[in-house]
Each structure stands twice: as structure tokens, then as C-alpha cells.
Design an enzyme around this catalytic site. Structure first.
Site, mmCIF file in Angstrom:
data_model
loop_
_atom_site.group_PDB
_atom_site.id
_atom_site.type_symbol
_atom_site.label_atom_id
_atom_site.label_comp_id
_atom_site.label_asym_id
_atom_site.label_seq_id
_atom_site.Cartn_x
_atom_site.Cartn_y
_atom_site.Cartn_z
ATOM 1 N N ASN A 57 -10.585 -5.417 1.866
ATOM 2 C CA ASN A 57 -10.315 -4.005 2.160
ATOM 3 C C ASN A 57 -9.953 -3.928 3.648
ATOM 4 O O ASN A 57 -10.835 -3.924 4.506
ATOM 5 C CB ASN A 57 -11.558 -3.169 1.839
ATOM 6 N N ARG B 293 -7.621 -3.790 -1.798
ATOM 7 C CA ARG B 293 -7.603 -2.334 -1.916
ATOM 8 C C ARG B 293 -6.350 -1.838 -1.194
ATOM 9 O O ARG B 293 -6.119 -2.176 -0.039
ATOM 10 C CB ARG B 293 -8.838 -1.735 -1.258
ATOM 11 N N HIS C 105 -10.115 8.028 -3.889
ATOM 12 C CA HIS C 105 -11.355 7.478 -4.465
ATOM 13 C C HIS C 105 -11.103 7.038 -5.919
ATOM 14 O O HIS C 105 -12.027 6.968 -6.725
ATOM 15 C CB HIS C 105 -12.499 8.519 -4.512
ATOM 16 N N ARG D 229 -14.359 17.218 6.642
ATOM 17 C CA ARG D 229 -13.122 17.824 6.135
ATOM 18 C C ARG D 229 -13.409 19.192 5.529
ATOM 19 O O ARG D 229 -14.415 19.368 4.825
ATOM 20 C CB ARG D 229 -12.482 16.940 5.065
ATOM 21 N N GLU E 199 -16.763 -0.308 -5.667
ATOM 22 C CA GLU E 199 -15.302 -0.453 -5.626
ATOM 23 C C GLU E 199 -14.882 -1.911 -5.542
ATOM 24 O O GLU E 199 -13.867 -2.297 -6.117
ATOM 25 C CB GLU E 199 -14.740 0.355 -4.456
#
Ligand code: ADP
Length: 398
Positions: free
Chosen positions: A7, A91, A180, A241, A384
Site C-alpha cells: 500500500n 492497493r 473504502h 471531513r 484490507e
């Protein structure tokens, strides 16, 4: 079969090596400060002390070479030779509308990752650097790209189109992509397996609640809707956010505070959410603690987050005309017993009953609803890296 999962971020590179015969993590680590002073590799092998190497890493290429040295190291390594590695799974943030699933990296795939730099300006260039660094350091091994946007590709136009002139989709492919995706796919799949959901009863809502938060609705593991949009800014209120706001807010702040659109977007991405509303912290633990001590702004921020999660779940029940299971995952979803409980208090209209004892557990696959609950509610830790390794194995084995 051993799979290396990469990643790559703009100045970091996380990795895991997973033995796919038993899905055990043999080693994992992190290269930090790539391209800047003070580069450092931290390599972890279960049952051993951390192995730390501090040496310059001008680019991802040197970072990957150092990872290879660590994996082969006589004391800290887990491989005798790189031949033991079967494949590398990467990823990749954005596959545009081209990729609906993970795929073997080819020159064409790299072109698409490059073509989508403007949709994933921070991640896609780094992801490509990670791929090219592995191609150089471990020649001859298959590399697989696992796109974070692939899960959202099964949405129908009514779910992914913004109601703006069609020319913007035609010209720029402006639409909801969702992020995601690797986590939502993994958790919805695990929910079906762990919950033994029979065919025809696989309407699942996954609440990925962390610093970045999103919710997805899926049927049979295929995404029907998801809350993040063209970028991860849309949808839920998050750590920093804002989530959904009326776009006119941007114009209003620009005009009144003499700011550029980029500056306001930076505020919406980095200074909003629970941080912006509470004025305290982006970490939900801090905000919850302050709310418990009587801080009214913190309580309002916390309640606004819970409210929006519940409202989004409700809209996805409508989108799927029902729901069979709801799963909580990520930092808050896996660990925060109270947020889970508060969100579920909104859901009694669905016939949801939470088993308060079961809900005290954290960090493992658990059912937290009572046997009488009309909808099953689970905690399913996301993974993940394992999801990337599984896709990589499947693609390499054909
Ligand atoms: P990211 O989006 O950065 O991957 P995470 O999934 O790690 O975020 O989630 C971070 C959030 O999860 C923080 O706001 C934190 O409060 C919460 N969190 C993480 N660990 C715990 C824990 N053990 N107990 C309660 N909350 C936690």
C-alpha cells in the site's frame, strides 16, 4: 503460496507478507518519510522485536529494495529467497470507470492508473510508483492491482449519477465512485459468511466508521450504493471531513472570506467534521470524553455524527427495499461499543434489538443483535490487506 501486499502512499509504503495457505501474516512493516530526510523502515515479525532500519530512501524504489532485504534478512527475514514470493498485490485508489474488479498489472493497466491521476491526485501517482518499484526490484513476478473504486462499479446510474448536465459525465466521468471499496467488499462478504445469510437474504449495510467514514449497501456482495462520491469528501461527517454540504456553502465562504475554492475545499477536507464542530479533536475518543464531561459543542458534534450515520442507514434500507444485516467495521465500528449502541438506538423501527452484553465485545467477528432481532447486526473487523492478498491469489491462480 506467499503474497506480498503493498500500500504505497506519497511518502510512505506499508507492506504485509501473507501465507495464503493459512492466511497468516508472516511479517509486516512500514517505510516512512520516503523522499524526505529521516527515512525509516520498521519491520515486524510476530514474536520478534521490531527491526528498524534508518537509511535514506530517495524514492519508492529504494524503499522496496529495503523491504526485500528485510524479508530476506538472516535474523528478521521470513523468506530464504525471493522465489518463494508468488505475487505482489497493490492497493490502487482509482481505477476510473475502466476497472470493475482487480486485475493483473499490464502496460494498459498502468496507463489507466496514470489517466486517473486527476481523480486520485494524492494516491494514484504513489500507487503507480509502488507498482514500478516492485517490477524493478522483484522482476518476473506478477503484480495485481486492487482498486478501491472497483466495488462501487456495480452501482446503477440512478445511484452513481449526479444530477448535473450530462456533458460533465461525458467529458470528465464525474460520478459517484465510492471509496473504502476493498473494505466494503471484504466486510459484506464476511458478513454473508459469518452470518450464514441464505440466498435471497443478503441485503447488507456496511458501516465503515473510522477517521474516514463511509457506508455501503450491497446485495449478494454487489454494491448498490455507497456514501462517498467523486472524492472521499461526500457522505457522512468524519474526523476532519464535512461530508455532505450544500455546494453553495463553498461559494458563500469564498465570497465572504475572500478565499479560493481550493482553500475552502481544504477546510471541508481537513478542518471540518467532528474536529470543526467540536473545535477540539478529530479523534472520536476525545470528543466522546469531552461530551461526557459536559462540553456541549463536543456533544453536538458527536450527536451529529450518530444522526447522519442513522439517516444514511435508513436511506439504504429504502434503496434496497429492506435490509437483512448491518455490519460495523473500522476504528470506531470495531471498537466503540457506545457509538454502536447510540446508532442502533435509532434503528428500533427496523425491529433491531441489540444484545448489550454481546455489544461489549470488540475487535472480533460477533453478532451483537439478539436472536429475536428482525435484522442481524454484526461487528466484522475489516482486513484490507487480506482482501488484496485473496484477490491477488485468485487472479494469479486464474
Ligand atoms: P482511518 O480512517 O484513519 O483508517 P481508523 O479506522 O483507524 O481511521 O479509525 C480512527 C477512529 O477510530 C478514531 O476517531 C478513534 O477514536 C477510533 N478508535 C480507534 N481505536 C479505538 C478504540 N480502541 N476504542 C475506541 N475508538 C477507537
Amino acid at each position: 503460496m506467499k503474497v506480498l501486499v503493498i500500500n504505497a502512499g506519497s511518502s510512505s509504503l506499508k507492506y504485509q507478507i501473507i501465507d495464503m495457505d493459512n492466511e497468516a501474516v508472516l511479517a509486516k512493516g512500514l517505510c516512512e518519510r520516503i523522499g524526505i530526510d529521516g527515512s525509516k523502515l520498521t519491520h515486524k515479525v510476530p514474536g520478534k522485536d521490531d527491526y528498524v532500519v534508518e537509511t535514506p530512501m530517495p524514492s519508492h524504489k529504494e524503499a522496496v529494495s529495503l523491504v526485500m532485504e528485510a524479508l530476506l534478512d538472516a535474523d528478521h527475514g521470513v523468506l530464504k529467497s525471493l522465489d518463494e514470493l508468488s505475487a505482489i498485490g497493490h492497493r490502487v485508489l482509482h481505477g476510473g470507470i475502466e476497472y470493475t474488479d482487480s486485475c493483473l498489472v499490464t502496460p494498459e493497466v498502468k496507463d489507466v492508473i496514470r489517466a486517473n491521476f486527476d481523480l486520485g491526485p494524492l494516491h494514484n501517482p504513489a500507487n503507480l510508483m509502488g507498482i514500478e518499484a516492485c517490477e524493478a526490484a522483484i522482476p518476473g513476478k506478477p503484480n495485481v492491482a486492487v482498486f478501491d473504486t472497483a466495488f462501487g462499479m456495480s452501482m446503477k446510474p440512478e445511484a452513481y449519477m449526479y444530477a448535473i448536465p450530462m456533458e460533465y459525465y461525458d467529458k470528465y466521468k464525474i460520478r459517484r465512485y465510492g471509496f473504502h471499496g476493498t473494505s466494503h467488499k471484504f466486510v459484506s462478504g464476511e458478513t454473508i459468511k459469518f452470518g450464514q445469510l441464505p440466498e435471497g437474504q443478503r441485503k447488507v449495510i456496511v458501516c465503515h466508521l473510522g477517521n474516514g467514514s463511509s457506508i455501503s449497501a450491497s446485495i449478494d456482495g454487489k454494491c448498490v450504493d455507497t456514501s462517498m462520491g467523486l472524492t472521499p469528501l461526500e457522505g457522512l461527517m468524519m474526523g476532519t471531513r464535512s461530508g455532505d454540504v450544500d455546494p453553495a456553502v463553498v461559494q458563500f465562504i469564498c465570497n465572504h472570506d475572500n478565499k479560493t475554492v481550493d482553500e475552502v475545499l481544504n477546510i471541508l477536507n481537513k478542518k471540518s467534521g467532528v474536529l470543526g464542530l467540536s473545535g477540539l479533536s478529530s479523534d472520536f475518543r476525545d470528543v466522546k470524553k469531552a461530551a461526557g464531561e459536559g462540553n456541549e459543542r463536543a456533544a453536538m458534534a458527536s450527536n451529529a455524527f450518530i444522526y447522519r450515520v442513522a439517516k444514511t442507514i435508513g436511506s439504504y434500507v429504502a434503496a434496497m427495499n429492506g435490509v437483512d444485516a448491518i455490519a460495523f467495521t473500522a476504528g470506531i465500528g470495531e471498537n466503540d461499543v457506545e457509538y454502536r449502541g447510540w446508532i442502533c438506538e435509532y434503528l428500533t423501527y427496523l425491529g433491531i434489538e441489540i444484545d448489550k452484553e454481546a455489544n461489549k465485545k470488540r475487535g472480533q467477528n460477533i453478532m451483537i443483535s439478539t436472536p429475536d432481532s428482525k435484522v442481524k447486526v454484526f461487528v466484522i473487523p475489516t482486513n484490507e490487506e487480506l482482501a488484496i492478498a485473496r484477490d491477488t491469489k485468485e487472479i494469479v491462480e486464474g
